[in-house]
Design an enzyme around this catalytic site. Sequence first.
Site, mmCIF file in Angstrom:
data_model
loop_
_atom_site.group_PDB
_atom_site.id
_atom_site.type_symbol
_atom_site.label_atom_id
_atom_site.label_comp_id
_atom_site.label_asym_id
_atom_site.label_seq_id
_atom_site.Cartn_x
_atom_site.Cartn_y
_atom_site.Cartn_z
ATOM 1 N N HIS A 56 -23.996 -26.943 -1.190
ATOM 2 C CA HIS A 56 -24.770 -26.512 -0.687
ATOM 3 C C HIS A 56 -26.330 -25.747 -1.236
ATOM 4 O O HIS A 56 -26.317 -26.355 -2.159
ATOM 5 C CB HIS A 56 -23.443 -24.664 -0.671
ATOM 6 N N HIS A 58 -26.833 -23.393 -3.000
ATOM 7 C CA HIS A 58 -27.031 -22.359 -4.554
ATOM 8 C C HIS A 58 -28.209 -22.967 -5.176
ATOM 9 O O HIS A 58 -27.709 -24.495 -5.771
ATOM 10 C CB HIS A 58 -26.293 -21.559 -4.941
ATOM 11 N N ASP A 60 -27.769 -23.440 -8.740
ATOM 12 C CA ASP A 60 -26.529 -24.031 -9.726
ATOM 13 C C ASP A 60 -25.861 -25.077 -9.029
ATOM 14 O O ASP A 60 -25.534 -25.964 -9.611
ATOM 15 C CB ASP A 60 -25.614 -22.347 -9.799
ATOM 16 N N HIS A 61 -26.430 -25.401 -7.848
ATOM 17 C CA HIS A 61 -25.574 -26.425 -7.147
ATOM 18 C C HIS A 61 -26.506 -27.679 -6.905
ATOM 19 O O HIS A 61 -26.604 -29.092 -7.003
ATOM 20 C CB HIS A 61 -24.859 -26.602 -5.773
ATOM 21 N N HIS A 113 -18.753 -19.128 1.621
ATOM 22 C CA HIS A 113 -19.269 -19.044 0.546
ATOM 23 C C HIS A 113 -20.833 -19.321 1.123
ATOM 24 O O HIS A 113 -21.822 -18.185 0.518
ATOM 25 C CB HIS A 113 -18.483 -19.642 -0.370
ATOM 26 N N ASP A 132 -17.459 -24.841 -4.009
ATOM 27 C CA ASP A 132 -18.043 -23.453 -3.944
ATOM 28 C C ASP A 132 -16.983 -22.935 -2.887
ATOM 29 O O ASP A 132 -16.807 -21.889 -3.452
ATOM 30 C CB ASP A 132 -18.788 -22.333 -3.793
ATOM 31 N N HIS A 170 -16.983 -25.127 -10.411
ATOM 32 C CA HIS A 170 -17.000 -24.335 -11.463
ATOM 33 C C HIS A 170 -15.441 -24.285 -12.114
ATOM 34 O O HIS A 170 -14.377 -24.699 -11.932
ATOM 35 C CB HIS A 170 -16.944 -22.475 -10.901
#
Length: 242
Positions: A56, A58, A60-61, A113, A132, A170
């Site tokens: 996805h 985001h 942080d990915h 998400h 996530d 995570h």
Amino acid sequence: MPLDIVRVPVLSDNYAWLVHDTESGETVAIDPGEAGPVLAAAADRGWRIDHVWTTHWHPDHTGGNAAIKAQGATITGPGAEATKIPTLDVRVGEGDSVSLGAHVARVMTVPGHTQGHIAFHFADDAVIFTGDTLFAMGCGRLFEGTPADMFANMQRYAALPDETAVFCGHEYTQSNGRYALVAEPDNAAIARRMIDVDAARARGEATVPTTIALEKATNPFLRATSAAQLGDYRAAKDAFKG
């Protein structure tokens, strides 16, 4: 030959994953939130990263995508989020497949998400990368979707073989478990699991991957019997301070 899967801690509590096929020599990085640790982990093993698979959009990915792409990797991810993933080369969605050597992963669209979120399921290897969506004893926050979206995802995950190994994005297990003890106070399996989780974290050890069987026994979100119940759990977890 089985896949060689390496956990790479990145940022504060993210995990990126390196997946290597010994036979072909190919390597994929899944959800590299930053490039440095992922490239270093691959170099330590003498691997070249050929692909990046993104669950996805985001940051942080996806934060490491550009630097890894600059070294020759092809970026594959959700076509529904292509406008938010500028590094994307290959767009995929529900029912598509991606390959690492002879190992084939089916793409599952699992919204909620984010609305284009996908997972990568290596059925023959009994391995799934859930980003996530499904966490150990938890699920992702509903930033772009509804409880009904996430409930449908959980039903799909619960239908996978019990032995399926779940690689998520995570290290949230301890906080998820503390809420799970509140959500299901009479579930002895959660209490037993938390003894192991707390001990592992005290030693600085990771608590993922998990398995579908373990989640079916201890994850309130996977065990929810309706979208409304999952929504109640999610709202309570969002406000939980334990």
